[in-house]
Design a protein around this motif. Structure first.
Motif, PDB file in Angstrom:
ATOM      1  N   ASN A   1       0.841  -1.202   0.000  1.00 36.53           N
ATOM      2  CA  ASN A   1       0.000   0.000   0.000  1.00 36.53           C
ATOM      3  C   ASN A   1       0.884   1.263   0.000  1.00 36.53           C
ATOM      4  O   ASN A   1       2.087   1.152   0.247  1.00 36.53           O
ATOM      5  CB  ASN A   1      -0.855  -0.047   1.278  1.00 36.53           C
ATOM      6  CG  ASN A   1      -2.205   0.584   1.103  1.00 36.53           C
ATOM      7  OD1 ASN A   1      -2.815   0.487   0.038  1.00 36.53           O
ATOM      8  ND2 ASN A   1      -2.691   1.238   2.134  1.00 36.53           N
ATOM      9  N   PRO A   2       0.303   2.456  -0.214  1.00 39.48           N
ATOM     10  CA  PRO A   2       1.123   3.668  -0.144  1.00 39.48           C
ATOM     11  C   PRO A   2       1.843   3.830   1.192  1.00 39.48           C
ATOM     12  O   PRO A   2       1.326   3.469   2.251  1.00 39.48           O
ATOM     13  CB  PRO A   2       0.094   4.795  -0.328  1.00 39.48           C
ATOM     14  CG  PRO A   2      -1.008   4.174  -1.097  1.00 39.48           C
ATOM     15  CD  PRO A   2      -1.074   2.750  -0.643  1.00 39.48           C
TER      16      PRO A   2
ATOM     17  N   GLU B   1      -6.318  -2.898   1.653  1.00 40.39           N
ATOM     18  CA  GLU B   1      -6.739  -1.490   1.659  1.00 40.39           C
ATOM     19  C   GLU B   1      -8.215  -1.432   1.225  1.00 40.39           C
ATOM     20  O   GLU B   1      -8.604  -2.064   0.236  1.00 40.39           O
ATOM     21  CB  GLU B   1      -5.823  -0.679   0.728  1.00 40.39           C
ATOM     22  CG  GLU B   1      -5.955   0.829   0.903  1.00 40.39           C
ATOM     23  CD  GLU B   1      -7.182   1.396   0.241  1.00 40.39           C
ATOM     24  OE1 GLU B   1      -7.830   2.256   0.854  1.00 40.39           O
ATOM     25  OE2 GLU B   1      -7.512   0.968  -0.873  1.00 40.39           O
TER      26      GLU B   1
ATOM     27  N   SER C   1     -10.403   0.578  -0.251  1.00 44.05           N
ATOM     28  CA  SER C   1     -10.906   0.919  -1.593  1.00 44.05           C
ATOM     29  C   SER C   1     -10.483  -0.140  -2.612  1.00 44.05           C
ATOM     30  O   SER C   1     -11.218  -0.450  -3.548  1.00 44.05           O
ATOM     31  CB  SER C   1     -10.398   2.300  -2.031  1.00 44.05           C
ATOM     32  OG  SER C   1      -9.067   2.238  -2.505  1.00 44.05           O
TER      33      SER C   1
ATOM     34  N   GLY D   1      -6.327  12.256  -6.180  1.00 44.30           N
ATOM     35  CA  GLY D   1      -5.740  10.915  -6.296  1.00 44.30           C
ATOM     36  C   GLY D   1      -5.926  10.091  -5.044  1.00 44.30           C
ATOM     37  O   GLY D   1      -4.973   9.505  -4.518  1.00 44.30           O
ATOM     38  N   CYS D   2      -7.167  10.038  -4.569  1.00 46.24           N
ATOM     39  CA  CYS D   2      -7.507   9.160  -3.447  1.00 46.24           C
ATOM     40  C   CYS D   2      -8.805   8.466  -3.833  1.00 46.24           C
ATOM     41  O   CYS D   2      -9.833   9.125  -3.801  1.00 46.24           O
ATOM     42  CB  CYS D   2      -7.676   9.958  -2.169  1.00 46.24           C
ATOM     43  SG  CYS D   2      -8.370   8.991  -0.799  1.00 46.24           S
ATOM     44  N   PRO D   3      -8.782   7.213  -4.252  1.00 47.50           N
ATOM     45  CA  PRO D   3      -7.632   6.350  -4.514  1.00 47.50           C
ATOM     46  C   PRO D   3      -6.698   6.928  -5.594  1.00 47.50           C
ATOM     47  O   PRO D   3      -7.085   7.813  -6.348  1.00 47.50           O
ATOM     48  CB  PRO D   3      -8.277   5.049  -5.010  1.00 47.50           C
ATOM     49  CG  PRO D   3      -9.705   5.086  -4.551  1.00 47.50           C
ATOM     50  CD  PRO D   3     -10.067   6.525  -4.476  1.00 47.50           C
TER      51      PRO D   3
ATOM     52  N   CYS E   1       0.155   9.022  -0.252  1.00 53.23           N
ATOM     53  CA  CYS E   1      -1.225   9.448  -0.485  1.00 53.23           C
ATOM     54  C   CYS E   1      -1.580  10.559   0.483  1.00 53.23           C
ATOM     55  O   CYS E   1      -0.889  10.765   1.490  1.00 53.23           O
ATOM     56  CB  CYS E   1      -2.146   8.243  -0.368  1.00 53.23           C
ATOM     57  SG  CYS E   1      -2.940   8.000   1.207  1.00 53.23           S
ATOM     58  N   PRO E   2      -2.667  11.311   0.195  1.00 55.61           N
ATOM     59  CA  PRO E   2      -2.969  12.475   1.041  1.00 55.61           C
ATOM     60  C   PRO E   2      -3.274  12.105   2.490  1.00 55.61           C
ATOM     61  O   PRO E   2      -3.089  12.919   3.384  1.00 55.61           O
ATOM     62  CB  PRO E   2      -4.204  13.097   0.382  1.00 55.61           C
ATOM     63  CG  PRO E   2      -4.750  12.063  -0.529  1.00 55.61           C
ATOM     64  CD  PRO E   2      -3.614  11.183  -0.920  1.00 55.61           C
ATOM     65  N   VAL E   3      -3.725  10.886   2.705  1.00 55.32           N
ATOM     66  CA  VAL E   3      -4.135  10.502   4.061  1.00 55.32           C
ATOM     67  C   VAL E   3      -2.968   9.922   4.862  1.00 55.32           C
ATOM     68  O   VAL E   3      -2.839  10.196   6.058  1.00 55.32           O
ATOM     69  CB  VAL E   3      -5.333   9.517   3.994  1.00 55.32           C
ATOM     70  CG1 VAL E   3      -5.681   8.953   5.358  1.00 55.32           C
ATOM     71  CG2 VAL E   3      -6.547  10.225   3.394  1.00 55.32           C
TER      72      VAL E   3
ATOM     73  N   LYS F   1     -13.484   9.797   0.035  1.00 56.98           N
ATOM     74  CA  LYS F   1     -12.719   9.115   1.076  1.00 56.98           C
ATOM     75  C   LYS F   1     -11.749  10.086   1.758  1.00 56.98           C
ATOM     76  O   LYS F   1     -11.620  10.098   2.981  1.00 56.98           O
ATOM     77  CB  LYS F   1     -11.948   7.926   0.487  1.00 56.98           C
ATOM     78  CG  LYS F   1     -11.091   7.236   1.531  1.00 56.98           C
ATOM     79  CD  LYS F   1     -10.494   5.935   1.083  1.00 56.98           C
ATOM     80  CE  LYS F   1      -9.612   5.389   2.205  1.00 56.98           C
ATOM     81  NZ  LYS F   1      -9.009   4.102   1.891  1.00 56.98           N
TER      82      LYS F   1
HETATM   83 FE1  F3S Z   1      -5.559   5.199  -1.388  1.00 58.11          FE
HETATM   84 FE2  F3S Z   1      -4.657   6.671   0.540  1.00 58.11          FE
HETATM   85 FE3  F3S Z   1      -7.001   7.187  -0.469  1.00 58.11          FE
HETATM   86  S1  F3S Z   1      -4.451   4.511   0.384  1.00 58.11           S
HETATM   87  S2  F3S Z   1      -7.744   5.226  -1.116  1.00 58.11           S
HETATM   88  S3  F3S Z   1      -5.065   7.333  -1.558  1.00 58.11           S
HETATM   89  S4  F3S Z   1      -6.491   7.140   1.678  1.00 58.11           S
END
Ligand code: F3S
Length: 399
Positions: free
Chosen positions: A79-80, A138, A140, A294-296, A352-354, A372
Motif C-alpha cells: 500500500n502507499p 486497503e 478501496s 488521487g484518493c484512490p 497518499c494524502p491521508v 474518502k
Molecule cells: Fe488510497 Fe490513501 Fe485514499 S491509500 S484510497 S489514496 S487514503
C-alpha cells in the motif's frame, strides 16, 4: 477447520517458525469466522505501510519478521507509504520520519513484497481475474476488486494479509463464498452523476445510511473505472462496504450471479441527498494551502483530464496528484507531467494524502475531489477540507 497435508506441515513448523506463526494466525482467524477450510490466493495487497500509521512498534515487528527470514509466496503489492521514495525532501518530509519510513519499506522488500506503494494495484500491473481468490487489505482496493473485477477477498488487516502472502492461503469465509455476495439492499439512484466527486457523495449517502452490507445500485447509466473506484472508496470510508453491485455495469450484476429479486430493503438517493452530502462533507473555505487529488491513486485517464482542465491556467496553490509509480512513469513519458508542472501541479508517487504527514508539513486546509479523503483528512491529518468537483476546484484556485 480442515487443513490439507501441506497446510498442516506449514502449521507444524516444517517450513520454519515464520510460516508456522502465519498459519496459526490464519487458522485462528478462520475459526473465529467459522471457515471450514483455507483457500489458495493468487495475489495479496498489504496495508499498514506508512510509518505515520504503524509507528515504532510496527517497524520493529516488520524488521524482526524480515530478519527471521519471512518470504512471500505469492505476488504481493504494498500500500502507499508515508512519503515518495524520491524527492521527499522537496515536499518537506522530516528526515527522521524518512529514515524510519525507508526502514519499513526495506523490511517489506526483504520479504519479497513488491514496493509498488499503491492502493490501485489493478492499475499498476496486479489485476485479478473474475472469481479469483485474493487477500487484499486497503479498503478501496478491496471494494474495487470485489465489485468491479468480481474477484474475491475479505478486507484483510495488515497482519492477516502478510500471513496470506507468506503462506499463500486465506481462510475460506465471508466474500470468498457465493452466498455472501448477494445484495442486502437496493439503492435507487435518481440523479445525474457527472463527476468522480458525485460518486464520492453517493458513497457517503449510502455508507452513512446503511453502515455495512452489500448494496445493489440501480439508475446508474454509465460509470467507468474512475467513477467506480471513487464510489467504492467512499462506501468503504463512510460505511464498511467491501462489495457493491451496479445494475448492468459490475460483472456479477451483469452475469446474473446475484439474486436481487428477493431483496426487500430499498433506499432512494436523488439530487437532494447528494447536495446534502456535499454540504456535510465540505467546509466553506475561501482559501486552501493544497489541492490533493488521487484518493484512490489517480489513473492515467484522471491525470490526463486534469491536465486538459489546467491548459492555459496557472494554479494559485499547489496541486499534488497522488498516483502509483507505474502510472506516473506513463504520464511522464506522455509529456503530461511536464504540462502539469507548468500549471503548478505535481505528480506524487508512493504515498497518499491521508497517509502522508500533511499536518507535520504545516498544511491545514486542503481541497479534494475524493469522498474518502474528505472523510479521513479531518481526523488523521487535522485538515479542514473543501470537497468539490475537480473542475470547480480548478476554477476557484487557478487563473
Ligand atoms: Fe488510497 Fe490513501 Fe485514499 S491509500 S484510497 S489514496 S487514503
Amino acid at each position: 477447520m480442515y487443513l490439507t497435508k501441506e497446510e498442516e506441515r506449514m502449521l507444524e513448523g516444517e517450513y520454519g517458525n515464520v510460516v508456522a506463526r502465519c498459519m496459526k494466525l490464519l487458522v485462528k482467524l478462520g475459526e473465529k469466522f467459522g471457515a471450514e477450510r483455507m483457500v489458495e490466493v493468487r495475489s495479496v495487497q498489504i496495508a499498514g505501510v506508512s510509518y505515520k500509521n504503524i509507528g515504532d512498534p510496527g517497524l520493529e515487528f516488520l524488521e524482526g519478521f524480515a530478519n527471521e527470514g519471512a518470504k512471500v509466496k505469492v505476488t504481493s503489492f504494498m500500500n502507499p507509504a508515508g512519503m515518495p521514495m524520491e524527492g521527499w525532501e522537496e515536499i518537506g518530509i522530516p528526515s527522521d520520519f524518512a529514515e524510519k519510513q525507508k526502514r519499513v519499506i526495506e523490511a517489506f522488500r526483504k520479504m519479497g513484497v513488491i514496493v509498488a506503494s499503491t492502493c490501485t494495484p489493478y492499475l499498476a500491473g496486479m489485476l485479478p481475474r473474475f472469481r479469483e481468490h485474493i487477500a487484499w487489505s486497503e479498503s478501496s482496493a478491496v471494494a474495487f476488486s470485489n465489485s468491479v473485477v468480481g474477484a474475491r477477498t475479505n478486507r484483510e488487516g495488515g497482519p492477516s494479509a502478510l500471513a496470506a502472502a507468506i503462506t499463500g492461503r486465506t481462510p475460506y469465509y465471508g466474500f470468498h463464498l457465493d452466498e455472501n455476495r448477494n445484495p442486502n439492499f437496493v439503492v435507487r439512484v435518481d440523479a445525474e452523476l457527472k463527476s468522480i466527486s458525485d460518486y464520492g457523495a453517493l458513497g457517503c449517502v449510502v455508507g452513512k445510511a446503511k453502515g455495512k452490507g452489500v448494496p445493489y445500485f440501480t439508475g446508474i447509466k454509465h460509470a467507468g473505472i474512475d467513477e467506480l473506484k471513487s464510489l467504492g472508496a467512499s462506501l468503504a470510508a463512510y460505511g464498511a462496504v467491501a462489495l457493491f453491485h451496479v445494475e448492468g455495469i459490475t460483472p456479477e450484476a451483469r452475469k446474473g450471479c446475484v439474486d436481487v429479486e428477493n431483496v426487500e430493503e430499498t433506499i432512494d438517493v436523488g439530487e437532494k441527498e447528494l447536495k446534502e452530502a456535499y454540504e456535510a462533507m465540505s467546509s466553506e473555505l475561501e482559501d486552501v494551502e493544497l489541492i490533493a487529488v488521487g484518493c484512490p491513486h489517480a489513473s492515467i485517464n484522471e491525470i490526463r483530464e486534469i491536465c486538459e482542465l489546467l491548459k492555459g491556467k496557472k494554479l494559485k496553490v499547489p496541486m499534488w496528484i497522488f498516483t502509483s509509480q507505474a502510472v506516473k512513469s506513463i504520464a511522464k513519458r506522455a509529456g503530461i507531467s511536464e504540462e502539469l508542472e507548468k500549471a503548478g501541479a505535481k505528480l506524487i508517487e508512493d504515498t497518499c494524502p491521508v497517509v502522508a504527514p500533511l499536518d507535520v508539513l504545516g498544511i491545514k486546509k486542503v481541497a479534494v475531489n475524493s469522498g474518502k479523503a474528505a472523510f479521513y483528512l479531518p481526523n488523521t491529518n487535522k485538515q479542514m477540507v473543501l470537497f468539490d468537483d475537480i473542475s470547480r476546484i480548478i476554477d476557484k484556485f487557478a487563473e
